[in-house]
Each structure stands twice: as C-alpha cells, then as structure tokens.
Design a protein around this motif. Structure first.
Motif, PDB file in Angstrom:
ATOM      1  N   LEU A 202       0.865  -1.192   0.000  1.00 22.99           N
ATOM      2  CA  LEU A 202       0.000   0.000   0.000  1.00 22.99           C
ATOM      3  C   LEU A 202       0.898   1.238   0.000  1.00 22.99           C
ATOM      4  O   LEU A 202       2.023   1.192  -0.477  1.00 22.99           O
ATOM      5  CB  LEU A 202      -0.944  -0.040   1.214  1.00 22.99           C
ATOM      6  N   SER A 203       0.485   2.309   0.644  1.00 26.12           N
ATOM      7  CA  SER A 203       1.263   3.565   0.605  1.00 26.12           C
ATOM      8  C   SER A 203       2.579   3.421   1.379  1.00 26.12           C
ATOM      9  O   SER A 203       2.656   2.677   2.363  1.00 26.12           O
ATOM     10  CB  SER A 203       0.437   4.682   1.212  1.00 26.12           C
ATOM     11  N   ALA A 204       3.584   4.168   0.939  1.00 25.27           N
ATOM     12  CA  ALA A 204       4.880   4.153   1.620  1.00 25.27           C
ATOM     13  C   ALA A 204       5.100   5.511   2.269  1.00 25.27           C
ATOM     14  O   ALA A 204       5.250   6.506   1.573  1.00 25.27           O
ATOM     15  CB  ALA A 204       6.000   3.852   0.632  1.00 25.27           C
ATOM     16  N   PRO A 205       5.089   5.585   3.605  1.00 27.98           N
ATOM     17  CA  PRO A 205       5.287   6.874   4.244  1.00 27.98           C
ATOM     18  C   PRO A 205       6.704   7.403   4.003  1.00 27.98           C
ATOM     19  O   PRO A 205       7.679   6.633   4.081  1.00 27.98           O
ATOM     20  CB  PRO A 205       5.056   6.580   5.736  1.00 27.98           C
ATOM     21  N   LEU A 206       6.791   8.685   3.683  1.00 26.01           N
ATOM     22  CA  LEU A 206       8.071   9.355   3.381  1.00 26.01           C
ATOM     23  C   LEU A 206       8.836   8.639   2.255  1.00 26.01           C
ATOM     24  O   LEU A 206      10.072   8.712   2.201  1.00 26.01           O
ATOM     25  CB  LEU A 206       8.960   9.452   4.627  1.00 26.01           C
ATOM     26  N   ASP A 207       8.121   7.904   1.431  1.00 23.09           N
ATOM     27  CA  ASP A 207       8.720   7.165   0.315  1.00 23.09           C
ATOM     28  C   ASP A 207       9.866   6.240   0.731  1.00 23.09           C
ATOM     29  O   ASP A 207      10.867   6.088   0.022  1.00 23.09           O
ATOM     30  CB  ASP A 207       9.229   8.142  -0.762  1.00 23.09           C
ATOM     31  N   VAL A 208       9.711   5.686   1.908  1.00 19.12           N
ATOM     32  CA  VAL A 208      10.726   4.719   2.379  1.00 19.12           C
ATOM     33  C   VAL A 208      10.630   3.488   1.479  1.00 19.12           C
ATOM     34  O   VAL A 208       9.538   2.966   1.248  1.00 19.12           O
ATOM     35  CB  VAL A 208      10.459   4.331   3.852  1.00 19.12           C
ATOM     36  N   PRO A 209      11.769   3.016   0.956  1.00 18.44           N
ATOM     37  CA  PRO A 209      11.715   1.831   0.088  1.00 18.44           C
ATOM     38  C   PRO A 209      11.151   0.630   0.845  1.00 18.44           C
ATOM     39  O   PRO A 209      11.338   0.502   2.049  1.00 18.44           O
ATOM     40  CB  PRO A 209      13.177   1.586  -0.290  1.00 18.44           C
ATOM     41  N   GLN A 210      10.491  -0.243   0.108  1.00 16.31           N
ATOM     42  CA  GLN A 210       9.843  -1.401   0.732  1.00 16.31           C
ATOM     43  C   GLN A 210      10.843  -2.272   1.501  1.00 16.31           C
ATOM     44  O   GLN A 210      10.538  -2.780   2.569  1.00 16.31           O
ATOM     45  CB  GLN A 210       9.155  -2.220  -0.352  1.00 16.31           C
ATOM     46  N   ARG A 211      12.042  -2.378   0.920  1.00 11.12           N
ATOM     47  CA  ARG A 211      13.049  -3.228   1.587  1.00 11.12           C
ATOM     48  C   ARG A 211      13.477  -2.614   2.916  1.00 11.12           C
ATOM     49  O   ARG A 211      13.745  -3.312   3.889  1.00 11.12           O
ATOM     50  CB  ARG A 211      14.284  -3.378   0.715  1.00 11.12           C
ATOM     51  N   ALA A 212      13.550  -1.266   2.941  1.00  9.31           N
ATOM     52  CA  ALA A 212      13.988  -0.591   4.176  1.00  9.31           C
ATOM     53  C   ALA A 212      12.919  -0.656   5.254  1.00  9.31           C
ATOM     54  O   ALA A 212      13.230  -0.564   6.446  1.00  9.31           O
ATOM     55  CB  ALA A 212      14.329   0.860   3.874  1.00  9.31           C
ATOM     56  N   ALA A 213      11.658  -0.829   4.814  1.00 12.14           N
ATOM     57  CA  ALA A 213      10.555  -0.813   5.789  1.00 12.14           C
ATOM     58  C   ALA A 213      10.707  -1.928   6.827  1.00 12.14           C
ATOM     59  O   ALA A 213      10.421  -1.722   8.019  1.00 12.14           O
ATOM     60  CB  ALA A 213       9.228  -0.956   5.065  1.00 12.14           C
ATOM     61  N   SER A 214      11.158  -3.098   6.371  1.00  9.30           N
ATOM     62  CA  SER A 214      11.324  -4.190   7.343  1.00  9.30           C
ATOM     63  C   SER A 214      12.442  -3.858   8.334  1.00  9.30           C
ATOM     64  O   SER A 214      12.329  -4.141   9.534  1.00  9.30           O
ATOM     65  CB  SER A 214      11.610  -5.508   6.626  1.00  9.30           C
ATOM     66  N   GLY A 215      13.507  -3.211   7.819  1.00  9.65           N
ATOM     67  CA  GLY A 215      14.604  -2.778   8.704  1.00  9.65           C
ATOM     68  C   GLY A 215      14.103  -1.751   9.710  1.00  9.65           C
ATOM     69  O   GLY A 215      14.454  -1.810  10.898  1.00  9.65           O
ATOM     70  N   VAL A 216      13.253  -0.848   9.225  1.00 12.09           N
ATOM     71  CA  VAL A 216      12.691   0.182  10.114  1.00 12.09           C
ATOM     72  C   VAL A 216      11.862  -0.483  11.217  1.00 12.09           C
ATOM     73  O   VAL A 216      11.967  -0.136  12.398  1.00 12.09           O
ATOM     74  CB  VAL A 216      11.824   1.181   9.301  1.00 12.09           C
TER      75      VAL A 216
END
Lengths: 234, 410
Positions: A202-216
């Motif tokens: 779905l939407s990516a807050p602050l355009d964080v890449p999908q791969r980085a989201a799991s790290g976040v």
C-alpha cells in the motif's frame, strides 16, 4: 545470567496469564474475522480480493489482536507494577518486562500470522487470479514474515505505552495514535502501521523503500523494547 | 553471587531524611507519606507502629525497593534496594497485599521466585518448611488470600543469608502458618539482620524488642519492650472468653477488689443464667492480682472459661498518647524558647547598662543614674570618664546630679 533468568521468569509469568479463556477468545477472533473479511472481499470481486482482505487484516485485525494479547500478560496495570511480583524476589525489572513484551509479541505474531494466512487462503483458494495478482504461494510466503514482524513492532510499542499511566493507559494512546496518524509522514515510519502498509504494497510513508521498511520495523521494535525495559528499571 | 558485607560499625539499614509516598489512595494518589525519616538499624527487631495514613506502607515500599524515595536515601548493607538487584533477592518481604509471580502452579511460582536467589533452594522444600506442601500443585489463581500469604511468608523466611526482613502486619491473616512458628522465625532472623515489623496493632508490636511509633509521617517516639510505653499507663486489662456461667462470673468478680471495672458483652443471653456465654473485659491496678481474682471467681462461680488474653492498647490510644507527648514536647520547647529569650533580653539590658550612651548619658533602660537619678544603695556610681572604655575619644563629662537644666559641655 541474571538477565536471562529474569527474562525467562517474565516470559513464564506472561505465558501463565495467557493460558486463560480470554486468550482462546482472541484466537477465535483471529480465525473468524479474517474468514468473514476474505469472504466479503471475494464476493465483491475475486480479482485483488486477497490484497483487499490483507489490507483490512493489517489495518484492523493485527493491531487489535496484538493489543489484546499484549495486554493480557500485563493485566490492567502499569507494566512496572506487573513485573513487581517477580522483581521483589531479586529479578531484574527491565528484563522481566522484556519477557512480558516478548511473549505478548510472540502471541500477537502467531495470531496475526494465522489471521493473515487464513485471509489470503480464503480469498484466493479456488478463485481465478487477476492479471496483477501475485501467486498464492508468494502471497502466503510474504504474509508469513510480514505479519510476525509487524506484530512484534506493535507489541514493543504497546509494552512501552504500558509503562505510562497508573494502569498502563499509555498503550491505549499508542493504539489510537496508530489508527489516526500511523500511516502519515514521520509517524508512518515510527509507528508500525506505515511500515506494514509499505510491506504489503500500500502507501509508503516518506517514500521509504519497501526493503527498508522491514529494517525500520526491526529497529523500531528494538528501540521501543529497550526504552520499555529502561523505564521499568527506573 | 557475592554479597557486600556491612562495614564494621555500620548499621545494616540506614534511612536518611527519607521523603516518600505510597500509591494506595484513590487513583494511585498517596494515602500516607514519610516526611524526612531517618533510621539506623543493625541486626535487631523493631516494630514500627502506625497506620497507612502515617506512612507505614510508604516505609515498607521504600525498604523493599518497590519505589524510590522522593528525597533522601535508603541503604541496606550500603546499597540502594531500588537499584541493587542482587540485594533485593536478599530482602524478605511480607506484604499487606500478597503477590506471587503468576505461574502454572504454586510450585512453579515458588520456583520462579527463588530462581534469582544466590543459592538455590528447592521450591518443594520452601513450602514443606511451613507444612504447605499440599498447595504446591494448585494454580496460583485458586489460592485464597490467606494461602497466598502463607506461601509468601514461607518464601520470605526461606531466603538464604537475608539482608533485611520487612513484614507488614506480620501476624494478620495467619490461618495457615502457626503464629508461634512465625514469631520464632522472625526472632531467629533478627539475630543476623534487621527485622522491621510494620503494624497497626500495638498488641503485635509487643512481640518485638523495640517499638517505634510512626506518627503523621515521622518517627515520633520509641519504646523498649512491652507496649506499656506506647499508651499512657493504663490499668492492667484482661479479656476473658466464657462459654457458660458468664453472669455468675461477673457477679463473683464484682466482689473482688482487684477488679476495678468489668465490661461484659454477652454472646448468648439464655434464660438460664448459667448458660450465658460472653466476653469479659476486666481491668484493675495489678495484672497478677487481676488474674488471680479471675481464677478465684471462676472457681467460685463454676463458669467455664475458654480463654484469657492480656488486653493491649489500641492504635487510637497510641496515637492519642503520641499526640499528647508531641504537644508536651512542643510546649516544653516553647517554654524553653521563651525563657531563653527572656534571659537574652536581660543580658542585653545589662550590657546596655554598662555601656555609656551619647554624651555620657545612660542608655535607655539602663540603671537610672545621671539626670536626677540617685545612685542606688550599694551600687557605686560609674566614673564620669573612663579612658579605658572610650579609647582616644574626647573626654565627655557626665552631668552631675541636680544639674539637669544645664546643657552638657561640648
């Protein structure tokens, strides 16, 4: 050694509290609600039904399930008070609290995984796939790691919230904030909802890449759990 | 896990100017507070007498390390119980609201509690010492309050090498643990570490060597031994439980001069006077004479006495006595201050009298010599000029008596 003993004691206490009817009721909800959601979405349109069902599961079911399962081990108390029965015998407050959070997270992860997989299976099994749909296997595999990751992040946040307020009311505010602003801007990065939306496409807050989201999500989980342990220690 | 021994000569428990509050009030507000409490305690037992409103719960909670004091320090063997985990496992606590770690069974709960102890103790042994082995397989949630308290007492008294024992209302709700056994265990612990029994019952405080009254958040006074010092010197009082013949016993006792007052509370009021049962509270000047009088009256009346217990002052009486003592102290200190001020004023007046005023005139309030004032009998008139006193100043001549209308020379 003391840290391991304390965390294990916290986990044992939390598990003992989870062995009640309330936990069974939560597990039942984890099973039934996604089935209903998936059936409704499937009836609406078979194409993209699993995405819409997953979206609903991550929007409502995962946060509420994890909230309930994180609250059960703590009860209607502040987390600091909940760990005192063990801490008074010389166990480390912070690590006992971590044990509580870990068990809440694990229970939330199992329930969320169950909910998400059931939603995908009910939405996809026997229905023709849309042109943009992933294969059923890919959907299930993605769900298997996203749901527990998100649930642990929620559990860590709720654990931290439970250290605020005399009866741990802070966790309620965390849940509210997640619903209201959890997918917006910086909050979307800090709160689990934004990263969960990102991971399920779905939407990516602050355009964080999908791969980085799991790290976040992992980083947020660790930081929240650490701050929670520190707050219980003080 | 090594433990820091107490420095020689250093008390095992030190409280310095502790300001603390509990969270027992509505909406976790403070119900009792401590206002700058200090205490030094070695290996001994002490009873702290007071109500929760006086700060007893706040005291217990800072001693066991549940809360950090708002101000001041708490040290047990030189360490802060709030922070020192290795110390907390050596602090035995019996709480007013017993709380065991929740586990699958009582045995698992005890096992969990003992898991941090420096030397392992088998959970079954902990329970067996107080004859609580039967509780082991039961679920913690299924225990009654007195059963939880019994397990808590067993745990508290099983801690190896204790640094401190804090018992809040130690003799309350003791249906599972024999009182004598608990008294014995506490006395045994008092030989190796401080034992602080916090109670609102002066009768319970009597069991300890020393009693300290915690009154409105401060240690108001301390007494040694029996509770005689906790309340004003009242008559000796004995409570007698009578299963039958209570009225006849009262009649027999009323004829004995050793009994100055008798209060009778009938539990059954049978038409047959001999069947009447009840509780008698008998007071007199001398406890021994009173006991003898009861024995004689029992024999004479043929009443069946079930039990006799020594009466003790209530907390209200202790508080009243403490209030009285504090007022007396306050009054004495006010009187002392007034006397000091009076003495100071006299001293200043004397100093002023010895110091000549301007132009050699006596200072206000000084002895009336000079203008029209005749020297008092036996008091020599001061010299008109004293070079020792005035240094190198210009000599000033004091006007002589009877020349009040003249200006002093410049």
């Amino acid at each position: 050694m003391s840290a391991v003993v304390s965390a294990r004691a916290g986990a044992r206490m939390a598990i003992a509290r989870l062995q009640g009817r309330a936990a069974i009721a939560v597990a039942f909800v984890a099973l039934v609600v996604p089935i209903i959601v998936a059936l409704v979405e499937r009836r609406e349109a078979t194409a993209g039904a699993s995405d819409r069902a997953l979206s609903t599961v991550f929007r409502f079911v995962v946060p509420l399930l994890t909230f309930s399962l994180s609250q059960l081990p703590i009860g209607g108390k502040n987390l600091r008070d909940a760990v005192w029965p063990a801490a008074r015998f010389g166990l480390h407050r912070g690590f006992v609290a971590l044990g509580h959070v870990a068990v809440g997270g694990a229970a939330g992860a199992i329930a969320s995984l169950l909910a998400a997989v059931v939603a995908v299976l009910v939405a996809r099994l026997g229905a023709p796939s849309g042109p943009s749909d992933m294969t059923l296997a890919s959907d299930v595999v993605a769900t298997i790691w996203i749901a527990p990751l998100v649930a642990f992040a929620y559990a860590a946040w709720f654990g931290l919230g439970a250290t605020f307020g005399r009866s741990g009311g802070g966790r309620g505010y965390v849940l509210l904030a997640d619903f209201l602003v959890g997918s917006l801007g910086v909050f979307g990065v800090l709160l689990p909802r934004g990263s969960a939306y990102n991971l399920i496409g779905l939407s990516a807050p602050l355009d964080v890449p999908q791969r980085a989201a799991s790290g976040v999500l992992v980083a947020v989980t660790i930081v929240c759990a650490a701050v929670c342990a520190l707050r219980c220690k003080r | 896990m090594t433990t820091a021994p107490t420095q020689p000569g250093q008390p095992a428990l030190v409280l310095r100017d502790v300001v603390a509050r509990d969270a027992a009030g509505a909406k976790a507000t403070a119900r009792g507070m401590l206002y700058g409490v200090s205490l030094d305690l070695g290996a001994t037992d002490v009873a702290v007498v007071g109500a929760i409103e006086d700060g007893t719960l706040a005291l217990a909670e800072v001693l066991v390390g549940r809360f950090r004091p708002d101000r001041g320090t708490v040290r047990v063997q030189g360490k802060d119980p709030f922070n020192a985990v290795e110390l907390r496992c050596r602090i035995a606590s019996i709480g007013i609201d017993p709380a065991l770690p929740l586990a699958a069974s009582v045995l698992a709960s005890v096992d969990l509690a003992t898991s941090a102890w420096p030397s392992p103790v088998a959970a079954a042994d902990v329970l067996a010492r107080f004859g609580l082995g039967a509780l082991g397989p039961r679920a913690v949630a299924s225990l009654t309050a007195s059963e939880v308290r019994a397990v808590e007492i067993a745990l508290a008294l099983a801690i190896p090498d204790p640094a401190l024992v804090v018992a809040l209302e130690p003799f309350a709700d003791l249906s599972m643990v024999p009182r004598a056994r608990l008294e014995e265990a506490l006395a045994e612990r008092a030989r190796v570490c401080p034992v602080v029994a916090i109670t609102s019952s002066p009768a319970d405080a009597k069991r300890f060597g020393r009693s300290v009254v915690l009154h409105r958040g401060a240690f108001a006074r301390s007494t040694e031994g029996a509770h005689a010092g906790l309340a004003p010197a009242l008559d000796a009082s004995l409570t007698v439980w009578v299963s039958s013949g209570a009225r006849e016993l009262v009649a027999a006792l009323s004829r004995d001069p050793a009994a100055s007052s008798i209060a009778f509370d009938a539990t059954t009021n049978d038409a047959d006077a001999h069947a009447t049962s009840g509780i008698l509270r008998v007071s007199g000047k001398d406890a021994d004479a009173l006991a003898l009088a009861i024995a004689d009256a029992t024999r004479a009346s043929g009443a069946a006495v079930t039990a006799v217990a020594e009466g003790a002052p209530g907390l209200a009486e202790v508080r009243a006595a403490t209030e009285h003592e504090l007022r007396s102290r306050q009054l004495a200190s006010q009187q002392m201050r007034a006397l000091e001020m009076q003495a100071q004023a006299q001293m200043m007046a004397m100093q002023r009298a010895q110091m000549p005023g301007p132009y050699g005139m006596p200072a206000p309030g000084a002895q009336p010599y000079g203008y029209g004032g005749a020297p008092q009998q036996g008091v020599p008139a001061p010299p008109a000029f004293s070079p020792q006193a005035r240094g190198k100043e210009e000599p000033v001549v004091s006007p002589s008596p009877g020349t009040g209308d003249k200006e002093p020379p410049r």
